[in-house]
Each structure stands twice: as C-alpha cells, then as structure tokens.
Design an enzyme around this catalytic site. Structure first.
Site, PDB file in Angstrom:
ATOM      1  N   HIS A  82       0.829  -1.196   0.000  1.00 29.48           N
ATOM      2  CA  HIS A  82       0.000   0.000   0.000  1.00 29.48           C
ATOM      3  C   HIS A  82       0.874   1.261   0.000  1.00 29.48           C
ATOM      4  O   HIS A  82       0.579   2.235  -0.704  1.00 29.48           O
ATOM      5  CB  HIS A  82      -0.927  -0.014   1.213  1.00 29.48           C
ATOM      6  CG  HIS A  82      -1.718   1.232   1.384  1.00 29.48           C
ATOM      7  ND1 HIS A  82      -1.457   2.161   2.365  1.00 29.48           N
ATOM      8  CD2 HIS A  82      -2.765   1.727   0.675  1.00 29.48           C
ATOM      9  CE1 HIS A  82      -2.308   3.159   2.273  1.00 29.48           C
ATOM     10  NE2 HIS A  82      -3.119   2.924   1.263  1.00 29.48           N
ATOM     11  N   GLU A  85       2.129   1.801  -3.440  1.00 30.15           N
ATOM     12  CA  GLU A  85       1.079   2.333  -4.312  1.00 30.15           C
ATOM     13  C   GLU A  85       1.024   3.857  -4.223  1.00 30.15           C
ATOM     14  O   GLU A  85       0.869   4.555  -5.230  1.00 30.15           O
ATOM     15  CB  GLU A  85      -0.262   1.720  -3.915  1.00 30.15           C
ATOM     16  CG  GLU A  85      -1.463   2.315  -4.608  1.00 30.15           C
ATOM     17  CD  GLU A  85      -2.603   2.601  -3.642  1.00 30.15           C
ATOM     18  OE1 GLU A  85      -3.089   3.751  -3.635  1.00 30.15           O
ATOM     19  OE2 GLU A  85      -2.993   1.685  -2.906  1.00 30.15           O
ATOM     20  N   HIS A  86       1.151   4.397  -3.002  1.00 26.79           N
ATOM     21  CA  HIS A  86       1.193   5.851  -2.820  1.00 26.79           C
ATOM     22  C   HIS A  86       2.445   6.444  -3.456  1.00 26.79           C
ATOM     23  O   HIS A  86       2.389   7.465  -4.154  1.00 26.79           O
ATOM     24  CB  HIS A  86       1.206   6.192  -1.325  1.00 26.79           C
ATOM     25  CG  HIS A  86      -0.128   6.177  -0.672  1.00 26.79           C
ATOM     26  ND1 HIS A  86      -0.719   7.294  -0.152  1.00 26.79           N
ATOM     27  CD2 HIS A  86      -1.011   5.168  -0.457  1.00 26.79           C
ATOM     28  CE1 HIS A  86      -1.895   6.996   0.373  1.00 26.79           C
ATOM     29  NE2 HIS A  86      -2.088   5.688   0.200  1.00 26.79           N
TER      30      HIS A  86
END
Length: 458
Positions: A82, A85-86
């Site tokens: 995650h 992803e950022h």
C-alpha cells in the site's frame, strides 16, 4: 487532430504508431451480439494484456494490475504494498508528480490506484482518444518510479493519516478487526494499511526493494475496456514496457493460498474498546476459496440471507423490529479460503438482542435451507446486479483484470448467468448446512470490556 475513431483503426497513436507490431499469442475470449469483443495476448516476458471493446461508448478505462498485496508481506514490512502504491505517484525518471497530475487533469481524466490483500491496481479513465496518454503515464509509474527517500518521508505521514482515519471510523475499523480475529497472525489477518509501527519502521530500501522484486513483468496484467482496439493497446503497451518484454518467462502461476490454512477462527472474539454511540459488530466464520465450485450457490445464499431489503436479516432485524439502521451479510473469497460474515450497527443496549436474532436466522437457514421463492429472488438479485454493475468501462476493465489474476480464466457474462440459473434449492441447502454451521467469531467496536464478549458470543 486525433479522434477516438482514429484510435479504433490504429491510426493517430502518436509515438506508438512507429512501434513494431508486438509478438505474442492472441486469443479471442468472447464476441457478443452487440459487437463487443474480449481478447487476450501473452507478450514476451510473461506480460498479459486483455481488452474488451465496447462500441457504444466514447471512453476507455485502463488498468495495470500487479499480483502483489498485503498477503505477500511479512509483519516486519506490513503495509509495503500500500505504501508503494502511494509512492509511485510521486514521480519517475521522466516526470515529476506535478507533471503526471497535470497531464491527466488537462484531458479531464481520472487516475488512481488501490491495494488489496492479493493485488494492486493502477487505473485511469479517459476519453478513448486519450488512451495513449493513459498507457504512457501508468506504464511510466509501474516501470520507472524513483521512490526517493524524501518522497518516502513525506508520504509516510500521509499513510499514517490514512491509518488514523481508519481508526476514527468504527465501521471501517471493525472490518480490519474482524479479519484479525478470523485469520489471526497470518497474511490475511493483517491490515492492508500495515500498522503505525511497521509504517514508521519502513526504510527507502524496504519499499524500493519491494518494488524491484515484486513489480516484475510475469506478475503484471494490463486490462482495458471501452472504445479500444486490441492491436492498438498492444502497440501502446509494447512502447510503454520496452525491453522488459523479452525472454522466455511465463506469467506467474495462479495463487493457490497454501500460506493460510485454517479450520476455524483464530480466536473467538476481538474488541476495540471505544465510547461510541453505536456498537459496530461483525459475526462470521471461515468461508470458501474463490475457486470452490459451490461459490455460485453460496452467492445466492448470501443474497437471500442478507443481501438486500427483502433479505431475511433486513426484514427480521430492521423492518419488523427496528433495532438497527444497517444489517447485512457478505461473502469474501481469497485463494484457498474465505469468509462469511454479518455486519450490524446498533445501540449498545440492543446488541444482545440483535446478535440473538442474527444467530437464530442463520441457524434456521442452516437447518432448513431457503424457500424456492427466496432462491429465485437471490438468483435474480445477483443476475441483475451483475449486468447493471458492468454498464461502465471501469467495471469491465476490473472484471478482466481480476479474472486473469484471481481465476486464471475469463468467463463470458452469459456463462456466469447460466451458472447462477443452474443453482437450485438443494445446492443452497447443502451450502447453508456447511457454511452456517461452522464455528463463528465476533468482532466488536464499542463500549465493552473483554469479559463482556464471551457473554455476547454465547
């Protein structure tokens, strides 16, 4: 001037027009009576490209799927997928974060991403004429991100704020708590977001190493739906991935889920003590893996038990007694395992009665199954929801990507509808007898103490 029609014929593709035609194995997966066409190509290096042509629209949605998610993480690097992803949106060797955002805004498009337990997806929704831009930008993010230390530090704060936002929303927090209660200290039990401790401990080498190791071509699927032409998409993707499309590597094998083997919930209860006006609770059990052939009967069962306003739970708990605002059931499938759960939110004083009613209804269905009318209504609800949910390019793109990554096959919509039509009362009764009689666990966010949960569960 380039138009959507130009792109459908392969003309006007800009820089990609001079790219040699990609070499790969292409197969037509479906052709419908309206001119829609689903095609799949496996390119050198193991990259898979799937497209669905939708002649009646003027837009296109592109997705680049990577077969990595929180299920692949150890506790020490929890939240890496995650976090990455950022971070990918912070810039590449050829574009800054502002240039990426400006290019997409200038054509009125939308670009975003999400991370799940078993995959990560980067997507863009644009006019069909701007598909080359979408492929270029997303391809750049996935293949050439910088992941600098300063960017990691600034984004670390953003991710920590996201965790705080989840913790401040009890209806969100209870779902992560339920996964932890059901699956325990396994990859499926840990939050996609990671923990405050794991995020604070991540280094640039951790996250960039995750990127270099996991974002390999064999783990990637490109899917596009809308006013698209398969050959043009192949040319654009070939230009975007460049020399990575070489060698004899094959796509990664289908995830089978051998890393999480459970026969009952990891623990009976989970609690987040909080002085809330409303108690949020999830009661559930282990379910079935996504490749289980009984999943169609289970879906009909779920729809009839808690999937809509006519469902048993909604009628018994809300309509007849007015005990809750929200109540419903949910099926979740992963590789090798899954979950069946019931969510409810109500006043703390009403929790015992709500739990009693829910368990009574589940026990009745486990013992007697559903009526013919309920099965027919459940089938109809699922069929209508499936078709209506595929009216836009984004949902079609998503279905292509998930089919390839999660199931290893594409089923035409008519085939899925036929499988739902084949579900009968006997199949639903058998699934209910199994699924609803399994040992259950309870996750609660509200003004309770640990000693109270055993009483609630009993």
């Amino acid at each position: 001037m380039t138009t959507a029609a130009d792109h459908l014929t392969g003309a006007g593709a800009g820089a990609a027009a001079s790219v040699p035609a990609p070499v790969g194995t292409t197969e037509v997966l479906d052709v419908d009576e309206f001119g829609g066409r689903v095609e799949r190509t496996e390119l050198p290096g193991g990259l898979r490209v799937l497209t669905e042509t939708m002649p009646g629209v003027l837009s296109a949605t592109l997705g680049i799927w990577v077969g990595v998610g929180s299920r692949d993480e150890s506790p020490a690097v929890g939240g890496s997928s995650h976090f990455l992803e950022h971070l990918l949106f912070k810039g590449t060797r050829s574009r800054t974060a502002l240039e990426i955002a400006t290019a997409m805004d200038a054509v009125g498009g939308e670009m975003n991403a999400f991370t799940a337990k078993e995959h990560t997806c980067y997507y863009a929704n644009v006019l069909a004429s701007d598909l080359p831009l979408a492929v270029t930008l997303l391809g750049d993010l996935v293949t050439d991100a910088l992941n600098t230390a300063p960017d990691l530090e600034s984004e670390r704060t953003v991710v920590l704020e996201e965790i705080a936002m989840r913790d401040d929303e009890p209806s969100d927090a209870v779902h992560d708590l339920y996964a932890e209660t059901l699956f325990g200290d396994t990859p499926l039990g840990r939050s996609v977001l990671g923990t405050v401790e794991s995020i604070e401990a991540l280094t640039r080498d951790d996250v960039d190493g995750w990127y270099r190791e996991r974002y390999a071509v064999p783990s990637i699927v490109v899917s596009a739906a809308g006013r698209v032409d398969h050959q043009q998409v192949l040319e654009l993707v070939t230009a975007a991935f460049g020399d990575r499309l070489s060698g004899s590597a094959r796509p990664d094998p289908l995830r089978l889920g051998e890393d999480v083997v459970l026969t009952e919930p990891a623990r009976p209860t989970g609690l987040i003590h909080r002085r809330t006006e409303q108690t949020h609770l999830l009661l559930g059990s282990l379910g079935m893996g996504r490749l289980d052939e009984r999943r169609y009967a289970a879906a009909v069962l779920d729809a009839a038990v808690g999937g809509g306003m006519s469902s048993r739970l909604f009628q018994e708990v809300r309509e007849k007694r007015g005990l809750v605002y929200s109540v419903g059931s949910s099926l979740t499938h992963y590789a090798g395992t899954g979950s069946f759960s019931v969510y409810a939110g109500c006043s703390p004083k009403r929790v015992p009665e709500v739990l009693r009613l829910v368990r009574d209804e589940l026990a009745a269905v486990a013992a007697d199954g559903l009526t013919a009318e309920e099965v027919a209504r459940g089938r109809g609800q699922l069929k209508g929801g499936l078709v209506l949910g595929l009216e836009d390019t984004g949902s079609r793109m998503s279905r292509l990507g998930k089919s390839e990554l999660s199931y290893g096959e594409y089923l035409p919509v008519r085939e899925v509808l036929a499988r739902l039509d084949a579900v009968d009362e006997g199949q639903v009764r058998a699934v209910a007898a199994d699924l609803l009689s399994r040992r259950m666990c309870l996750a609660v966010v509200g003004p309770y103490r640990d000693r109270d949960l055993d009483k609630l569960l009993a």
